[in-house]
Scaffold this motif. Sequence first.
Motif, PDB file in Angstrom:
ATOM      1  N   GLU A 123      79.339  13.752 102.684  1.00 42.86           N
ATOM      2  CA  GLU A 123      79.219  13.552 101.240  1.00 42.86           C
ATOM      3  C   GLU A 123      80.543  13.779 100.508  1.00 42.86           C
ATOM      4  OE1 GLU A 123      77.078  16.420  98.936  1.00 42.86           O
ATOM      5  OE2 GLU A 123      77.690  18.059 100.224  1.00 42.86           O
ATOM      6  N   LEU A 124      81.440  14.532 101.119  1.00 41.91           N
ATOM      7  CA  LEU A 124      82.706  14.816 100.449  1.00 41.91           C
ATOM      8  C   LEU A 124      83.810  13.831 100.826  1.00 41.91           C
ATOM      9  CD1 LEU A 124      82.799  18.720 100.627  1.00 41.91           C
ATOM     10  CD2 LEU A 124      82.088  17.248  98.738  1.00 41.91           C
TER      11      LEU A 124
ATOM     12  N   TYR B 215      85.933  11.906  98.344  1.00 37.15           N
ATOM     13  CA  TYR B 215      86.795  12.598  97.396  1.00 37.15           C
ATOM     14  C   TYR B 215      88.138  12.997  97.985  1.00 37.15           C
ATOM     15  CZ  TYR B 215      82.483  12.794  94.757  1.00 37.15           C
ATOM     16  OH  TYR B 215      81.349  12.453  94.094  1.00 37.15           O
TER      17      TYR B 215
ATOM     18  N   ASP C 191      77.141  13.690  88.844  1.00 38.52           N
ATOM     19  CA  ASP C 191      78.546  13.638  89.188  1.00 38.52           C
ATOM     20  C   ASP C 191      79.358  14.430  88.165  1.00 38.52           C
ATOM     21  OD1 ASP C 191      80.402  11.951  91.049  1.00 38.52           O
ATOM     22  OD2 ASP C 191      81.336  11.933  89.069  1.00 38.52           O
TER      23      ASP C 191
ATOM     24  N   ARG D 173      81.289  21.481  95.878  1.00 36.70           N
ATOM     25  CA  ARG D 173      81.130  20.055  95.659  1.00 36.70           C
ATOM     26  C   ARG D 173      81.574  19.663  94.256  1.00 36.70           C
ATOM     27  NH1 ARG D 173      75.811  17.040  95.368  1.00 36.70           N
ATOM     28  NH2 ARG D 173      75.641  18.933  94.159  1.00 36.70           N
TER      29      ARG D 173
ATOM     30  N   ILE E 204      85.359  20.004  94.002  1.00 35.54           N
ATOM     31  CA  ILE E 204      86.089  18.920  94.669  1.00 35.54           C
ATOM     32  C   ILE E 204      86.024  17.646  93.846  1.00 35.54           C
ATOM     33  CG2 ILE E 204      85.875  17.352  96.638  1.00 35.54           C
ATOM     34  CD1 ILE E 204      85.255  20.015  98.253  1.00 35.54           C
ATOM     35  N   GLN E 205      84.878  17.389  93.268  1.00 34.54           N
ATOM     36  CA  GLN E 205      84.775  16.226  92.392  1.00 34.54           C
ATOM     37  C   GLN E 205      85.702  16.385  91.189  1.00 34.54           C
ATOM     38  OE1 GLN E 205      80.691  15.457  91.370  1.00 34.54           O
ATOM     39  NE2 GLN E 205      80.040  15.294  93.492  1.00 34.54           N
TER      40      GLN E 205
ATOM     41  N   TYR F   2      89.169  15.715  92.119  1.00 39.64           N
ATOM     42  CA  TYR F   2      89.344  14.273  92.296  1.00 39.64           C
ATOM     43  C   TYR F   2      89.623  13.585  90.967  1.00 39.64           C
ATOM     44  CZ  TYR F   2      88.140   9.536  93.910  1.00 39.64           C
ATOM     45  OH  TYR F   2      88.147   8.204  94.221  1.00 39.64           O
ATOM     46  N   TYR F   3      88.817  13.925  89.966  1.00 38.13           N
ATOM     47  CA  TYR F   3      88.980  13.254  88.675  1.00 38.13           C
ATOM     48  C   TYR F   3      90.219  13.754  87.928  1.00 38.13           C
ATOM     49  CZ  TYR F   3      84.436  11.328  89.676  1.00 38.13           C
ATOM     50  OH  TYR F   3      83.424  10.670  90.279  1.00 38.13           O
TER      51      TYR F   3
ATOM     52  N   LYS G  90      92.992  14.648  89.388  1.00 38.96           N
ATOM     53  CA  LYS G  90      94.126  13.966  90.017  1.00 38.96           C
ATOM     54  C   LYS G  90      94.207  12.515  89.554  1.00 38.96           C
ATOM     55  CE  LYS G  90      93.391  15.209  94.395  1.00 38.96           C
ATOM     56  NZ  LYS G  90      93.670  15.357  95.846  1.00 38.96           N
TER      57      LYS G  90
ATOM     58  N   ASN H  45      82.867  25.439 101.356  1.00 39.38           N
ATOM     59  CA  ASN H  45      82.507  24.336 102.253  1.00 39.38           C
ATOM     60  C   ASN H  45      83.490  24.250 103.415  1.00 39.38           C
ATOM     61  OD1 ASN H  45      82.549  21.420 103.184  1.00 39.38           O
ATOM     62  ND2 ASN H  45      80.788  21.424 101.803  1.00 39.38           N
TER      63      ASN H  45
END
Lengths: 341, 341
Positions: free
Chosen positions: A282-283, A286, B229, B253, B256-257, B260-261, B263, B281
Motif C-alpha cells: 500500500e505504501l 508513495y 487520503d 501511512r 508518508i502520504q 509525498y504531497y 515533496k 512501519n
Amino acid sequence: MRGRRIRIKDLADRLSLSTSTVSRALAGHSDVSAETRQLVNQLADELNYYPDPIAVNLKQRKSNVIGLIVPNIDNRFFAKALTGIQQVVSQHAYNIITSQSNESLEIEKKNVEVMMANRVDGLIVSLARETINAQHFNKILNTDTPIVFFDRVNEGLDTSKVVIDDYEASYKAVKHLIDEGCRRIAHIAGPPNLFNSRKRLEGYKDAIRDHDLYLDKRLIIFASNYQQDAKPYTKSLLSLNSPPDGIFALNDRSAIQIMYYIKQEGLKIPQDIAIVGFNNNELSQYFDPPLSSVESPAEELGQSAAELLFKHIENENLPPSSKVIKSNLIVRDSSLRSKYL
Amino acid sequence: MRGRRIRIKDLADRLSLSTSTVSRALAGHSDVSAETRQLVNQLADELNYYPDPIAVNLKQRKSNVIGLIVPNIDNRFFAKALTGIQQVVSQHAYNIITSQSNESLEIEKKNVEVMMANRVDGLIVSLARETINAQHFNKILNTDTPIVFFDRVNEGLDTSKVVIDDYEASYKAVKHLIDEGCRRIAHIAGPPNLFNSRKRLEGYKDAIRDHDLYLDKRLIIFASNYQQDAKPYTKSLLSLNSPPDGIFALNDRSAIQIMYYIKQEGLKIPQDIAIVGFNNNELSQYFDPPLSSVESPAEELGQSAAELLFKHIENENLPPSSKVIKSNLIVRDSSLRSKYL
DNA sequence: CAAAATCCCGGGATCGTTCCCGGGAACGAT
DNA sequence: ATCGTTCCCGGGAACGATCCCGGGATTTTG
C-alpha cells in the motif's frame, strides 16, 4: 461462569414442553403446531437463547471450524487473504483458527498437529519457505479432511489449489522492463522449492529468451533467507562488470530496499536501473520514485480458496482442482524509463 | 468423514477395560496401576489417539477458544498484536477466532454477537473508530466472560486494558520536533472518541504549552475518515498564512502520504517541514528521507493482553487492571533538522 | 360408526468425554 | 476369622442438542 446459560431444557420447562418439541420448533420442523412454534420462538427471543455450538458440534460430529496456516500474518498479502477467507467463511457460519508457520517447516508441522487435534473440518494452507517435502499433510488427508493450498503450493500433493498466474505475471513484468529499454535484467527469485517461485523464474527466463537477450545466471539471485536485507545482493549486482539496468524483485519489500541502496550509490531510478516489485504494497506508490509492482489479488485468492474448500466439505468426492487468478501489473515511475528519454 | 476416529471406548474395548479407567490412565491419575497406565498409553500412541476437543469442551463447559476483534488485520500493528496473542494463547492450548470490525460499529456489534454465540472463554478487543458508546460489550460482561481491551480502549467499561503510553509518546515526539527547531507543529489526530487519540492530543498540547509555543487550533487536524487520503489536509495546512514547520501524524501511512504531497510542492523535508509518524512501519526506514516514528510494541501489547485475559479466565474475581507499555521514539532524517543547519 | 390417516408431542438413545460413587480384592491388624 | 484400609477399577450419570420411534388425540374416510 456459564452456569446462567439458557438451554433448550430451560425453554422446555418454562413452557411445559419436552426438549424434543422445543428443538423441533426452533429448527422450524413441520411436525409441531404453529401455535407451539410461535410460543417457543417468542420465549427463545425473550431469553436470548442461542444453541450451544459445542453441543451441536458434538452431535453433528463436526467442528464448524476451518484452519488456516500461513507463513506470516503480518505480511499484508496474507492478511488480505485472511480477510477474503473470512468473508466466505462467515457466510457459512464457520469459524477460522489461524496459525503462522513463521516460514519454518518445524512450526508448520506443529501447526498441522494442532489443527488435527482440533478436528478442523477443512484446512487452507500457504506453505512455509522451508517446506520442500509436504508429506506431513498426508496425515490430514488420510482423515478425509479437505485441504486447499493457495499461493505457496507444492506439486507433491493431490489437493485443490488456488494460485495467481505467476508465470504470466512475471513474463509481463519482465517484458515491460524490456519494452522500457532494459537489456540486462536481474531477477530476485524466491526459494526454488516453491512452485510459484519456479513459475516466476520460468516467466523471467522465457521473456529474456523470447526477446533475444542474454540470460546471465549472475543476474539471478536466490534470496536465501526471507528476513535478509537486500544490501548484500544489491551491492554485488552493482559491482558486476556490466551491472543490470533493470531489476524484477520477488516482492515490494525487497524492491524498496534495493531502490534504497541503489539511490545510496548515487544511481538514478529508473534512468540507470528500472525496478518492478511484486504484491503492490500500500505504501509503494508513495516512494520516490513510486514503485511499479505486480498487484496480486490477495483477497480474491482467499475467497476462492475458501469457496473451493467449502465445495470439498460439502461434497466429499469432489476431485481436486486448480484455479488460477489473474494478477495485474501496475506501472509507476520506477520502471518508466521511456518517460525520461 | 470422521467415522474412523478412535474413541476412548475403542481403546477400552481392545484392552478389556472400562472407558473410565482409560480416561484416568490417559489423564495420568494416580488411582490406576502403573501397569495399566503403561498399556493404555502405549495403545493410544499406537493408534494415534487424540481426545476429541469438542466432547471435552462440552463436558468441561468451556470452549477453549478466545475471540479477537480488531479493526483491520491488514494493519500491520494489529497483525503483530495477533502474533503476540497467539504466542501466549498457544501456550495455554487455546485457540483464537479472529474477526475484523473494519472500523464499523455495526460490524463490531455483529462480531460481538458471533463471539457470544460461539461461547468464547474470553475476548480481546481493540475498538473500531466509529465506536463511541461501547455498551454492546455489556452483554458479554454479564455472562461473566472476561474482556481485555488493548490500544483502542474506551473508558466507559470497567474491564482490564492494555495500552501504550500515548500521552508520553506524543509529548516526546512533539518535544523532539521542538528541540529540532520547529515552532509551528501540526498534529494529525485520531478520532476523539478513542481514548488514545485524546491522550495523544493532550500530550501534543501540553508539549506545545510547556515550551511556550502558540497552540493554534488550525494546526490540529481530525482525519475524519480512516481511509481518507492525506492530500486535502496536507494542502490546506500548506496554504495557511503561516504553514507548519513540523507535523506529528497519527500513523506512518498518513505521515508518508504527507511527505509525498509536501515533496510534490517542492518543499524539503526536514528543512522546511519536519515529520514524525506513529507505529514505525517496516518500510518507513527506506523512504526519502527515512521517516521518524514512534515504535509501538504491538507484539508485546498482544502478549500482555492475552496474559491478562488468562489471569481473568483462571480467576473469575480478579479485579480489572490497566497496563501501560512504553513506546520508543525512533529518530530518522525526516525530523532531523539540526543535521541540516 | 369403526377404521385409518394425520397431526403433535414425549421418551429415550446418541455424540465422546469426564467424574462421582461405590464395589471388590488384597492386605495387615486385631 | 473378622474388620478396616488401601488400591484399582467399572457403572452410570452428566454436558446440551438432535433425531428416531412410537403413542395418544384428533380428524378424515369408507
